[in-house]
Write a protein that holds these residues in place. Structure first.
Motif, PDB file in Angstrom:
ATOM      1  N   ASP A 487     -83.471 -51.335  31.635  1.00 54.33           N
ATOM      2  CA  ASP A 487     -83.450 -50.398  30.487  1.00 54.33           C
ATOM      3  C   ASP A 487     -81.996 -49.556  30.655  1.00 54.33           C
ATOM      4  O   ASP A 487     -81.694 -49.367  31.850  1.00 54.33           O
ATOM      5  CB  ASP A 487     -84.579 -49.380  30.748  1.00 54.33           C
ATOM      6  CG  ASP A 487     -84.440 -48.432  29.397  1.00 54.33           C
ATOM      7  OD1 ASP A 487     -83.617 -47.540  29.389  1.00 54.33           O
ATOM      8  OD2 ASP A 487     -85.363 -48.743  28.410  1.00 54.33           O
ATOM      9  N   LYS A 488     -81.474 -49.341  29.561  1.00 65.02           N
ATOM     10  CA  LYS A 488     -79.910 -49.108  29.531  1.00 65.02           C
ATOM     11  C   LYS A 488     -79.830 -47.728  30.045  1.00 65.02           C
ATOM     12  O   LYS A 488     -78.791 -47.285  30.509  1.00 65.02           O
ATOM     13  CB  LYS A 488     -79.426 -48.989  27.934  1.00 65.02           C
ATOM     14  CG  LYS A 488     -79.116 -50.278  27.509  1.00 65.02           C
ATOM     15  CD  LYS A 488     -78.409 -50.338  26.153  1.00 65.02           C
ATOM     16  CE  LYS A 488     -78.408 -51.887  25.443  1.00 65.02           C
ATOM     17  NZ  LYS A 488     -77.356 -52.554  26.315  1.00 65.02           N
ATOM     18  N   SER A 489     -81.058 -46.997  29.965  1.00 67.29           N
ATOM     19  CA  SER A 489     -80.857 -45.435  30.808  1.00 67.29           C
ATOM     20  C   SER A 489     -80.755 -45.415  32.211  1.00 67.29           C
ATOM     21  O   SER A 489     -80.332 -44.634  32.933  1.00 67.29           O
ATOM     22  CB  SER A 489     -82.105 -44.791  30.433  1.00 67.29           C
ATOM     23  OG  SER A 489     -83.327 -45.232  31.108  1.00 67.29           O
ATOM     24  N   TRP A 490     -80.862 -46.729  32.921  1.00 68.94           N
ATOM     25  CA  TRP A 490     -80.608 -46.635  34.261  1.00 68.94           C
ATOM     26  C   TRP A 490     -79.272 -46.756  34.558  1.00 68.94           C
ATOM     27  O   TRP A 490     -78.919 -46.242  35.296  1.00 68.94           O
ATOM     28  CB  TRP A 490     -80.938 -48.141  34.644  1.00 68.94           C
ATOM     29  CG  TRP A 490     -82.530 -48.081  35.055  1.00 68.94           C
ATOM     30  CD1 TRP A 490     -83.297 -48.837  34.366  1.00 68.94           C
ATOM     31  CD2 TRP A 490     -83.440 -47.181  36.223  1.00 68.94           C
ATOM     32  NE1 TRP A 490     -84.742 -48.460  34.823  1.00 68.94           N
ATOM     33  CE2 TRP A 490     -84.688 -47.561  35.795  1.00 68.94           C
ATOM     34  CE3 TRP A 490     -82.826 -46.523  37.112  1.00 68.94           C
ATOM     35  CZ2 TRP A 490     -85.605 -47.081  36.667  1.00 68.94           C
ATOM     36  CZ3 TRP A 490     -83.813 -45.954  37.851  1.00 68.94           C
ATOM     37  CH2 TRP A 490     -85.322 -46.138  37.683  1.00 68.94           C
ATOM     38  N   HIS A 491     -78.208 -47.184  33.406  1.00 67.42           N
ATOM     39  CA  HIS A 491     -76.788 -47.227  34.086  1.00 67.42           C
ATOM     40  C   HIS A 491     -76.126 -47.200  32.737  1.00 67.42           C
ATOM     41  O   HIS A 491     -76.057 -47.992  31.828  1.00 67.42           O
ATOM     42  CB  HIS A 491     -76.878 -48.506  34.598  1.00 67.42           C
ATOM     43  CG  HIS A 491     -75.246 -48.945  35.067  1.00 67.42           C
ATOM     44  ND1 HIS A 491     -74.930 -50.174  35.473  1.00 67.42           N
ATOM     45  CD2 HIS A 491     -74.235 -48.302  35.591  1.00 67.42           C
ATOM     46  CE1 HIS A 491     -73.669 -50.327  36.000  1.00 67.42           C
ATOM     47  NE2 HIS A 491     -73.243 -48.881  35.808  1.00 67.42           N
ATOM     48  N   VAL A 511     -77.780 -43.297  36.253  1.00 66.11           N
ATOM     49  CA  VAL A 511     -76.460 -43.471  36.975  1.00 66.11           C
ATOM     50  C   VAL A 511     -75.451 -43.738  35.973  1.00 66.11           C
ATOM     51  O   VAL A 511     -75.524 -44.296  35.035  1.00 66.11           O
ATOM     52  CB  VAL A 511     -76.842 -44.975  37.758  1.00 66.11           C
ATOM     53  CG1 VAL A 511     -75.255 -45.261  38.522  1.00 66.11           C
ATOM     54  CG2 VAL A 511     -77.639 -45.009  39.002  1.00 66.11           C
ATOM     55  N   ILE A 512     -74.251 -42.674  36.097  1.00 63.78           N
ATOM     56  CA  ILE A 512     -73.122 -43.035  35.310  1.00 63.78           C
ATOM     57  C   ILE A 512     -72.145 -43.617  36.124  1.00 63.78           C
ATOM     58  O   ILE A 512     -71.825 -43.410  37.275  1.00 63.78           O
ATOM     59  CB  ILE A 512     -72.655 -41.599  34.720  1.00 63.78           C
ATOM     60  CG1 ILE A 512     -72.598 -40.580  35.950  1.00 63.78           C
ATOM     61  CG2 ILE A 512     -73.902 -41.110  33.617  1.00 63.78           C
ATOM     62  CD1 ILE A 512     -72.051 -39.207  35.573  1.00 63.78           C
ATOM     63  N   HIS A 513     -71.340 -44.395  35.321  1.00 65.46           N
ATOM     64  CA  HIS A 513     -70.168 -45.286  35.870  1.00 65.46           C
ATOM     65  C   HIS A 513     -69.044 -44.978  35.444  1.00 65.46           C
ATOM     66  O   HIS A 513     -68.836 -45.082  34.070  1.00 65.46           O
ATOM     67  CB  HIS A 513     -70.834 -46.891  35.564  1.00 65.46           C
ATOM     68  CG  HIS A 513     -70.089 -47.645  36.552  1.00 65.46           C
ATOM     69  ND1 HIS A 513     -70.298 -48.908  36.774  1.00 65.46           N
ATOM     70  CD2 HIS A 513     -68.850 -47.393  37.503  1.00 65.46           C
ATOM     71  CE1 HIS A 513     -69.544 -49.806  37.591  1.00 65.46           C
ATOM     72  NE2 HIS A 513     -68.593 -48.499  38.162  1.00 65.46           N
ATOM     73  N   TYR A 514     -67.950 -44.493  36.401  1.00 61.66           N
ATOM     74  CA  TYR A 514     -66.512 -44.475  35.803  1.00 61.66           C
ATOM     75  C   TYR A 514     -65.771 -45.756  35.808  1.00 61.66           C
ATOM     76  O   TYR A 514     -64.703 -45.533  36.364  1.00 61.66           O
ATOM     77  CB  TYR A 514     -65.934 -43.383  36.812  1.00 61.66           C
ATOM     78  CG  TYR A 514     -66.415 -41.734  36.607  1.00 61.66           C
ATOM     79  CD1 TYR A 514     -65.861 -40.944  35.697  1.00 61.66           C
ATOM     80  CD2 TYR A 514     -67.596 -41.738  37.196  1.00 61.66           C
ATOM     81  CE1 TYR A 514     -66.573 -39.753  35.588  1.00 61.66           C
ATOM     82  CE2 TYR A 514     -68.120 -40.428  37.281  1.00 61.66           C
ATOM     83  CZ  TYR A 514     -67.616 -39.333  36.302  1.00 61.66           C
ATOM     84  OH  TYR A 514     -68.185 -38.128  36.029  1.00 61.66           O
ATOM     85  N   ASN A 515     -66.321 -46.784  35.681  1.00 62.07           N
ATOM     86  CA  ASN A 515     -65.494 -48.058  35.263  1.00 62.07           C
ATOM     87  C   ASN A 515     -64.462 -47.905  34.175  1.00 62.07           C
ATOM     88  O   ASN A 515     -64.431 -47.000  33.436  1.00 62.07           O
ATOM     89  CB  ASN A 515     -66.344 -49.100  34.955  1.00 62.07           C
ATOM     90  CG  ASN A 515     -67.106 -48.932  33.621  1.00 62.07           C
ATOM     91  OD1 ASN A 515     -67.656 -47.964  33.368  1.00 62.07           O
ATOM     92  ND2 ASN A 515     -67.052 -50.090  32.637  1.00 62.07           N
ATOM     93  N   GLY A 516     -63.131 -48.464  34.657  1.00 60.86           N
ATOM     94  CA  GLY A 516     -62.039 -48.345  34.027  1.00 60.86           C
ATOM     95  C   GLY A 516     -60.999 -47.526  34.846  1.00 60.86           C
ATOM     96  O   GLY A 516     -61.259 -47.457  36.164  1.00 60.86           O
TER      97      GLY A 516
END
Length: 551
Positions: A487-491, A511-516
């Motif tokens: 589910d997209k709410s995981w990540h 989980v929030i991801h600071y990719n970039g």
């Protein structure tokens, strides 16, 4: 006699023709005089402005009868009227096009009024337009000068404003502007990408300071920071295990703190941190000085401790040592010196770090574990994650959040489908997924022999013909058809490059991801997301304060 007679006859004909023409012109002249002398002079006295065409003709004939200067008056008068008409036409066009309407209309109104005011001056009206007597040449000269001065101003203003009404000029000017802006934009994007890349890949002064302070602490107190004996919890499959591979001390500490602070039972969580030889001492000192809260367990190791990871087994290490790889890199540099810095980064073997590829060896690094959660060092955990271990992966190896929408982020974007091996092995429309938060079933991994699959694709890509950069592409190939969609709410991804992520989506994410490139510990971070990371920074740690992280 005939010739003489013929010559006399021609002479008479010639003179007869001349007499006829003279008579015609005499009649025209008499008719003209008759019109002039029978015209009523009172009918020719019209107001100065406006004056119709018939009035102008009558006044011209009157001028011939009375005063030659009258013609000059009428011509000057008509010139003024023509320019008033021209100004009014431009004003009407301005209203239609709505071009700076208040400014333009005010200007045109003032120009028309200036010309009209000359003709209606009492001195000129009495001397030039309402008098039947002779015209004063000095007054006429002054009138002419004033009209010409105003006409000159009108022409100058119209020339300045003309391009606003000339469609072709406007179109060309717009095209030139668009072209110039596009050129500037392309240049700015290149410069911005290079600057962001340098900023993102360079070690910030504050982070370097922190590493040095931690190393100084270890050197000053060696007995205080001796390694502990391994704990049995590190191999207990009944606990919740995390793998974090990073050389960034502050980033790892944020990941660990965010997990523990949001865990319902933090004493059941075990963190396996792997870094390189250069940073392992600093990492160990940090977690000695700031132990993990809530009774959670943590171990720090250097990647060099895993002796099975050598060039005879690991294709990436072999490629790093390969002269062919270096030659290929140099060839690319010479062939395309204008390639952007981002692409060049991944062609450079120095950036093919084993630490990045360690994720493909999880079953061998942790042989006694059944499941493990991989977290990148640029994530923040906002909820309890134990539910991930309870998800049934249906016998698949990898549990991950898919990132595709529409035609974006599908396999076709990451792999070279012009290569026959890629084309026959994968569907280009398959949805891609994200590294950064992945729950791995290590038992299924061993059964599927996924590490062997990874080795196969890495070997086939020695010339970089299958993909060009990073670890996501080989991950998509290795775990093709054996990845379970979560589910997209995981990540939730994109906090390191996308300023438009929904706040609700972020708040609901585990989980929030600071990719970039815009990492939260850098000055170029997106300010609207930075506080979500900084609230987990251990600001009470003395070295964080001393190194001026600016948080």
């Amino acid at each position: 006699m005939r010739g003489g007679r013929g010559g006399g006859s021609g002479l008479r004909s010639f003179f007869s023709f001349r007499i006829f023409i003279s008579a015609i012109f005499s009649l025209i002249f008499l008719a003209t005089l008759s019109v002039l002398f029978t015209t009523n002079p009172s009918t020719l006295q019209d107001d100065a402005l406006p004056m119709g065409d018939n009035a102008y003709v009558r006044r011209t004939f009157l001028a011939l009868k009375s005063d030659p200067l009258r013609t000059r008056v009428n011509l000057i008068h008509q010139q003024a009227k023509d320019h008033i008409t021209l100004v009014n036409a431009y004003a009407a066009y301005a209203r239609k096009l709505k071009l700076d309407i208040s400014k333009q209309l005010k200007m045109f109104d003032e120009l028309a009024r200036d010309i009209s005011d000359v003709s209606v001056k009492p001195d000129y009206q009495s001397s030039l337009f309402k008098s039947d007597g002779p015209i004063d040449e000095d007054v006429l000269r002054q009138f002419e000068k004033e009209v010409k001065d105003r006409v000159k101003i009108v022409r100058m203003k119209i020339v300045e404003a003309k391009e606003n009404y000339d469609n072709q000029v406007k179109i060309q000017k717009l095209k030139d502007t668009i072209f110039a802006v596009n050129q500037s934009l392309v240049k700015a994007k290149k410069n911005g990408a290079l600057a962001s890349l340098i900023s993102a890949k360079s070690v910030p002064k504050s982070l370097h300071c922190l590493g040095m302070r931690l190393m100084g602490e270890k050197i000053s107190h060696p007995d205080k920071y001796r390694d502990d004996e391994p704990k049995p919890e590190f191999e207990d499959p009944s606990l919740y295990h995390y793998a974090i591979f990073s050389d960034n001390v502050i980033a790892v500490s944020v990941v660990v703190r965010s997990v523990v602070k949001n865990a319902v039972e933090p004493w059941k969580h075990v963190f396996h941190v792997v870094t390189n030889r250069m940073n392992v001492a600093a990492m160990k000192v940090w977690f000695k000085m700031r132990p993990v809260e809530g009774g959670a367990f943590l171990e720090v190791k250097a990647v060099e401790e895993f002796t099975f990871l050598n060039s005879s087994y690991v294709p990436v290490l072999r490629q790093l040592e390969s002269a062919k790889m270096h030659k290929h890199y140099l060839g690319n540099q010479a062939e395309n010196t204008t390639s952007d810095a981002h692409s060049m980064k991944f062609r450079n073997p120095a950036h093919l770090s084993l630490l990045d590829h360690l994720r493909f060896y999880l079953p061998e690094i942790y042989p006694k574990l059944n499941k493990i959660l991989l977290l990148d060092d640029d994530v923040v955990v906002q909820k309890d994650l134990t539910g991930l271990w309870k998800i049934d992966l249906d016998g698949k190896v990898n549990g991950a959040v898919e990132t595709c929408f529409g035609s974006f982020h599908r396999y076709s974007q990451y792999l070279n489908f012009s290569h026959p091996l890629v084309k026959e092995s994968f569907n280009p429309k398959t949805c891609a997924w994200a590294f950064g938060m992945n729950i791995f079933n290590l038992d299924a991994w061993r059964y599927e022999k996924s590490t062997d699959q990874y080795h196969y694709w890495q070997n086939m890509n020695e010339d970089q013909s299958l993909w060009k950069k990073g670890t996501l592409a080989p991950g998509l190939m290795t775990f093709y058809s054996i990845t379970k969609s979560l589910d997209k709410s995981w990540h939730v991804l994109g906090l390191g490059y996308n300023p438009s992520i929904s706040i609700d989506e972020i708040n609901n994410a585990a989980v929030i991801h600071y990719n970039g490139d815009m990492k939260p510990w850098l000055d170029i971070a997106l300010n609207q997301y930075k506080s979500l990371w900084t609230k987990y920074v251990d600001n009470d740690m003395e070295f964080v304060q001393m190194c001026n992280f600016g948080l």
